[in-house]
Scaffold this motif. Structure first.
Motif, PDB file in Angstrom:
ATOM      1  N   ASP A  42      -3.187 -15.917 -11.430  1.00  8.75           N
ATOM      2  CA  ASP A  42      -3.064 -14.803 -10.493  1.00  8.75           C
ATOM      3  C   ASP A  42      -4.426 -14.214 -10.144  1.00  8.75           C
ATOM      4  OD1 ASP A  42      -0.308 -15.035 -10.510  1.00  8.75           O
ATOM      5  OD2 ASP A  42      -0.038 -13.535 -12.085  1.00  8.75           O
ATOM      6  N   ALA A  43      -5.449 -14.511 -10.954  1.00  8.25           N
ATOM      7  CA  ALA A  43      -6.760 -13.891 -10.757  1.00  8.25           C
ATOM      8  C   ALA A  43      -7.323 -14.187  -9.372  1.00  8.25           C
ATOM      9  CB  ALA A  43      -7.735 -14.354 -11.842  1.00  8.25           C
ATOM     10  N   LEU A  44      -7.196 -15.421  -8.923  1.00  5.43           N
ATOM     11  CA  LEU A  44      -7.734 -15.787  -7.604  1.00  5.43           C
ATOM     12  C   LEU A  44      -7.020 -15.027  -6.496  1.00  5.43           C
ATOM     13  CD1 LEU A  44      -9.631 -17.519  -5.921  1.00  5.43           C
ATOM     14  CD2 LEU A  44      -7.885 -19.329  -5.937  1.00  5.43           C
ATOM     15  N   ILE A  45      -5.700 -14.882  -6.631  1.00  4.93           N
ATOM     16  CA  ILE A  45      -4.927 -14.138  -5.633  1.00  4.93           C
ATOM     17  C   ILE A  45      -5.356 -12.677  -5.616  1.00  4.93           C
ATOM     18  CG2 ILE A  45      -2.603 -13.432  -4.920  1.00  4.93           C
ATOM     19  CD1 ILE A  45      -1.540 -15.893  -6.417  1.00  4.93           C
ATOM     20  N   LEU A  46      -5.512 -12.093  -6.800  1.00  7.14           N
ATOM     21  CA  LEU A  46      -5.897 -10.693  -6.900  1.00  7.14           C
ATOM     22  C   LEU A  46      -7.306 -10.456  -6.362  1.00  7.14           C
ATOM     23  CD1 LEU A  46      -4.388 -10.046 -10.416  1.00  7.14           C
ATOM     24  CD2 LEU A  46      -3.683  -8.872  -8.315  1.00  7.14           C
ATOM     25  N   GLU A  47      -8.184 -11.428  -6.559  1.00  2.29           N
ATOM     26  CA  GLU A  47      -9.543 -11.299  -6.032  1.00  2.29           C
ATOM     27  C   GLU A  47      -9.522 -11.275  -4.502  1.00  2.29           C
ATOM     28  OE1 GLU A  47     -13.966 -13.349  -6.572  1.00  2.29           O
ATOM     29  OE2 GLU A  47     -12.183 -14.369  -7.327  1.00  2.29           O
ATOM     30  N   LYS A  48      -8.742 -12.174  -3.915  1.00  4.45           N
ATOM     31  CA  LYS A  48      -8.608 -12.191  -2.450  1.00  4.45           C
ATOM     32  C   LYS A  48      -7.995 -10.880  -1.958  1.00  4.45           C
ATOM     33  CE  LYS A  48      -8.044 -17.220  -1.966  1.00  4.45           C
ATOM     34  NZ  LYS A  48      -7.115 -18.298  -1.529  1.00  4.45           N
ATOM     35  N   ALA A  49      -6.979 -10.408  -2.676  1.00  2.00           N
ATOM     36  CA  ALA A  49      -6.311  -9.172  -2.278  1.00  2.00           C
ATOM     37  C   ALA A  49      -7.262  -7.982  -2.360  1.00  2.00           C
ATOM     38  CB  ALA A  49      -5.093  -8.927  -3.152  1.00  2.00           C
ATOM     39  N   VAL A  82       0.835  -1.206   0.000  1.00  2.00           N
ATOM     40  CA  VAL A  82       0.000   0.000   0.000  1.00  2.00           C
ATOM     41  C   VAL A  82       0.867   1.253   0.000  1.00  2.00           C
ATOM     42  CG1 VAL A  82      -1.611   1.364   1.396  1.00  2.00           C
ATOM     43  CG2 VAL A  82      -2.052  -1.060   1.010  1.00  2.00           C
ATOM     44  N   ARG A  83       2.004   1.190   0.688  1.00  2.00           N
ATOM     45  CA  ARG A  83       2.912   2.342   0.736  1.00  2.00           C
ATOM     46  C   ARG A  83       3.498   2.657  -0.635  1.00  2.00           C
ATOM     47  NH1 ARG A  83       6.496   1.751   6.293  1.00  2.00           N
ATOM     48  NH2 ARG A  83       4.730   1.648   7.752  1.00  2.00           N
ATOM     49  N   GLU A  84       3.497   1.662  -1.528  1.00  2.00           N
ATOM     50  CA  GLU A  84       4.043   1.859  -2.873  1.00  2.00           C
ATOM     51  C   GLU A  84       2.943   2.138  -3.892  1.00  2.00           C
ATOM     52  OE1 GLU A  84       7.300   1.980  -3.335  1.00  2.00           O
ATOM     53  OE2 GLU A  84       7.539   1.615  -1.194  1.00  2.00           O
ATOM     54  N   GLY A  85       1.707   2.247  -3.435  1.00  2.00           N
ATOM     55  CA  GLY A  85       0.607   2.563  -4.345  1.00  2.00           C
ATOM     56  C   GLY A  85      -0.349   1.423  -4.622  1.00  2.00           C
ATOM     57  N   VAL A  86      -0.109   0.236  -4.031  1.00  2.00           N
ATOM     58  CA  VAL A  86      -1.038  -0.884  -4.196  1.00  2.00           C
ATOM     59  C   VAL A  86      -2.375  -0.494  -3.565  1.00  2.00           C
ATOM     60  CG1 VAL A  86      -1.532  -3.277  -3.545  1.00  2.00           C
ATOM     61  CG2 VAL A  86       0.772  -2.614  -4.232  1.00  2.00           C
ATOM     62  N   SER A  87      -3.472  -0.788  -4.269  1.00  2.00           N
ATOM     63  CA  SER A  87      -4.790  -0.380  -3.789  1.00  2.00           C
ATOM     64  C   SER A  87      -5.844  -1.350  -4.298  1.00  2.00           C
ATOM     65  CB  SER A  87      -5.129   1.026  -4.280  1.00  2.00           C
ATOM     66  OG  SER A  87      -5.237   1.038  -5.702  1.00  2.00           O
ATOM     67  N   TYR A  88      -7.049  -1.190  -3.791  1.00  2.00           N
ATOM     68  CA  TYR A  88      -8.186  -1.977  -4.276  1.00  2.00           C
ATOM     69  C   TYR A  88      -8.377  -1.756  -5.771  1.00  2.00           C
ATOM     70  CZ  TYR A  88     -13.082  -3.036  -5.295  1.00  2.00           C
ATOM     71  OH  TYR A  88     -14.235  -3.504  -5.881  1.00  2.00           O
ATOM     72  N   GLU A  89      -8.279  -0.496  -6.210  1.00  2.00           N
ATOM     73  CA  GLU A  89      -8.459  -0.178  -7.624  1.00  2.00           C
ATOM     74  C   GLU A  89      -7.393  -0.846  -8.479  1.00  2.00           C
ATOM     75  OE1 GLU A  89      -8.494   2.017  -5.164  1.00  2.00           O
ATOM     76  OE2 GLU A  89     -10.555   2.760  -5.203  1.00  2.00           O
ATOM     77  N   MET A  90      -6.151  -0.852  -7.998  1.00  2.00           N
ATOM     78  CA  MET A  90      -5.072  -1.488  -8.739  1.00  2.00           C
ATOM     79  C   MET A  90      -5.309  -2.991  -8.855  1.00  2.00           C
ATOM     80  SD  MET A  90      -2.083  -1.468 -10.276  1.00  2.00           S
ATOM     81  CE  MET A  90      -1.256   0.084  -9.869  1.00  2.00           C
ATOM     82  N   ALA A  91      -5.684  -3.620  -7.743  1.00  2.00           N
ATOM     83  CA  ALA A  91      -5.909  -5.068  -7.749  1.00  2.00           C
ATOM     84  C   ALA A  91      -7.051  -5.455  -8.692  1.00  2.00           C
ATOM     85  CB  ALA A  91      -6.206  -5.563  -6.342  1.00  2.00           C
ATOM     86  N   THR A  92      -8.151  -4.702  -8.658  1.00  2.00           N
ATOM     87  CA  THR A  92      -9.299  -5.042  -9.512  1.00  2.00           C
ATOM     88  C   THR A  92      -8.999  -4.763 -10.987  1.00  2.00           C
ATOM     89  OG1 THR A  92     -10.252  -2.860  -9.017  1.00  2.00           O
ATOM     90  CG2 THR A  92     -11.040  -4.725  -7.727  1.00  2.00           C
ATOM     91  N   ALA A  93      -8.197  -3.733 -11.255  1.00  2.00           N
ATOM     92  CA  ALA A  93      -7.839  -3.437 -12.643  1.00  2.00           C
ATOM     93  C   ALA A  93      -7.015  -4.575 -13.250  1.00  2.00           C
ATOM     94  CB  ALA A  93      -7.068  -2.124 -12.717  1.00  2.00           C
ATOM     95  N   ILE A  94      -6.033  -5.061 -12.488  1.00  2.00           N
ATOM     96  CA  ILE A  94      -5.209  -6.172 -12.991  1.00  2.00           C
ATOM     97  C   ILE A  94      -6.030  -7.450 -13.035  1.00  2.00           C
ATOM     98  CG2 ILE A  94      -3.107  -7.522 -12.613  1.00  2.00           C
ATOM     99  CD1 ILE A  94      -1.935  -5.098 -11.200  1.00  2.00           C
ATOM    100  N   LEU A  95      -6.916  -7.622 -12.063  1.00  2.00           N
ATOM    101  CA  LEU A  95      -7.814  -8.783 -12.073  1.00  2.00           C
ATOM    102  C   LEU A  95      -8.613  -8.827 -13.365  1.00  2.00           C
ATOM    103  CD1 LEU A  95      -9.309 -11.161 -10.719  1.00  2.00           C
ATOM    104  CD2 LEU A  95     -10.781  -9.475  -9.602  1.00  2.00           C
ATOM    105  N   GLY A  96      -9.048  -7.662 -13.827  1.00  2.00           N
ATOM    106  CA  GLY A  96      -9.861  -7.604 -15.036  1.00  2.00           C
ATOM    107  C   GLY A  96      -9.157  -8.090 -16.289  1.00  2.00           C
ATOM    108  N   ILE A  97      -7.829  -7.979 -16.321  1.00  2.00           N
ATOM    109  CA  ILE A  97      -7.102  -8.428 -17.513  1.00  2.00           C
ATOM    110  C   ILE A  97      -6.490  -9.814 -17.348  1.00  2.00           C
ATOM    111  CG2 ILE A  97      -6.589  -6.059 -18.205  1.00  2.00           C
ATOM    112  CD1 ILE A  97      -3.706  -6.529 -17.249  1.00  2.00           C
ATOM    113  N   THR A  98      -6.609 -10.390 -16.150  1.00  2.00           N
ATOM    114  CA  THR A  98      -6.016 -11.711 -15.932  1.00  2.00           C
ATOM    115  C   THR A  98      -7.048 -12.836 -15.877  1.00  2.00           C
ATOM    116  OG1 THR A  98      -6.053 -11.327 -13.537  1.00  2.00           O
ATOM    117  CG2 THR A  98      -4.009 -10.819 -14.698  1.00  2.00           C
ATOM    118  N   GLU A  99      -8.231 -12.564 -15.308  1.00  2.00           N
ATOM    119  CA  GLU A  99      -9.200 -13.657 -15.170  1.00  2.00           C
ATOM    120  C   GLU A  99      -9.692 -14.097 -16.541  1.00  2.00           C
ATOM    121  OE1 GLU A  99     -12.561 -12.550 -12.913  1.00  2.00           O
ATOM    122  OE2 GLU A  99     -12.919 -10.661 -13.967  1.00  2.00           O
ATOM    123  N   HIS A 100      -9.937 -15.399 -16.642  1.00  2.00           N
ATOM    124  CA  HIS A 100     -10.383 -16.025 -17.898  1.00  2.00           C
ATOM    125  C   HIS A 100      -9.358 -15.842 -19.022  1.00  2.00           C
ATOM    126  CE1 HIS A 100     -14.092 -16.253 -15.691  1.00  2.00           C
ATOM    127  NE2 HIS A 100     -14.310 -14.962 -15.783  1.00  2.00           N
TER     128      HIS A 100
END
Length: 205
Positions: free
Chosen positions: A77-84, A28-46
């Motif tokens: 990675d999608a499952l990990i990102l969803e949990k995150a 989080v200190r480096e900019g990791v956020s809910y928005e970042m996780a969901t954005a990457i999730l969107g391009i990795t799942e399926h």
């Protein structure tokens, strides 16, 4: 963005080796956020895999070791990102927030602490002003630099209200955003560009 992507990749690798999501908390200190996780999730799942590539303008001095920054993700990675994402959303709901603003009321470091300074929110919304109590002593110098150079900073921490004051505890300086004059110009322009025939939200109240 690059720091946040790098931290996300490291957090995914940490989860694969340890089964723990704490890497995302630290990131989080480096900019990791809910928005970042969901954005990457969107391009990795399926998908079988995906990547994000950033190409640097080599004509601009910056000392980049490589002209291209590439971050690869697998479908697994999608499952990990969803949990995150669920974890990060819960953290934000518990009182953590990120805001961008002008450094003011810069106080000297306390003898037993890493430092306190004020930030005036320049992106709209509440609170307008917060006192920031840093978790890392070294980042106090970043606040001084931002103050002296009239730069906006993005800070993240646990928001608490004490009387009429808002505080960010265990806070960190995520990044320096840019010169305040340029940032305020963009913000003002975006607010005033209302297309003919449309109403602002305030006008409909």
């Amino acid at each position: 963005m690059v720091k946040a992507l790098s931290a996300t990749v490291e957090a995914i690798d940490h989860y694969r080796s340890s089964g723990s999501l704490t890497g995302f908390d630290v990131g989080v200190r480096e900019g990791v956020s809910y928005e970042m996780a969901t954005a990457i999730l969107g391009i990795t799942e399926h998908s079988d895999g995906s990547d994000i590539t950033i190409e640097w303008d080599t004509s601009v001095p910056g000392g980049f070791e490589e002209p291209v920054s590439r971050y690869e993700f697998s479908g697994g990675d999608a499952l990990i990102l969803e949990k995150a994402a669920h974890r990060l959303a819960a953290a934000e709901d518990s009182g953590f927030m990120t805001l961008t603003g002008r450094v003011h009321l810069l106080a000297r470091k306390e003898a037993d602490g890493p430092g306190v300074f004020g930030v005036e929110n320049v992106m709209g919304g509440q609170p307008r002003k917060v006192r920031v109590r840093l978790a890392d002593e070294d980042q106090y110098h970043e606040a001084i630099h931002a103050y002296e150079e009239n730069l906006a900073v993005q800070v993240h921490g646990r928001l608490e209200r004490e009387g009429n004051l808002h505080w960010l505890y265990d806070a960190s300086v995520v990044r320096t955003v840019g010169h305040l004059d340029a940032l305020l110009h963009v913000e003002t322009t975006e607010r005033t560009q209302i297309t003919r025939g449309q109403l602002s939200i305030d006008d409909t109240e």
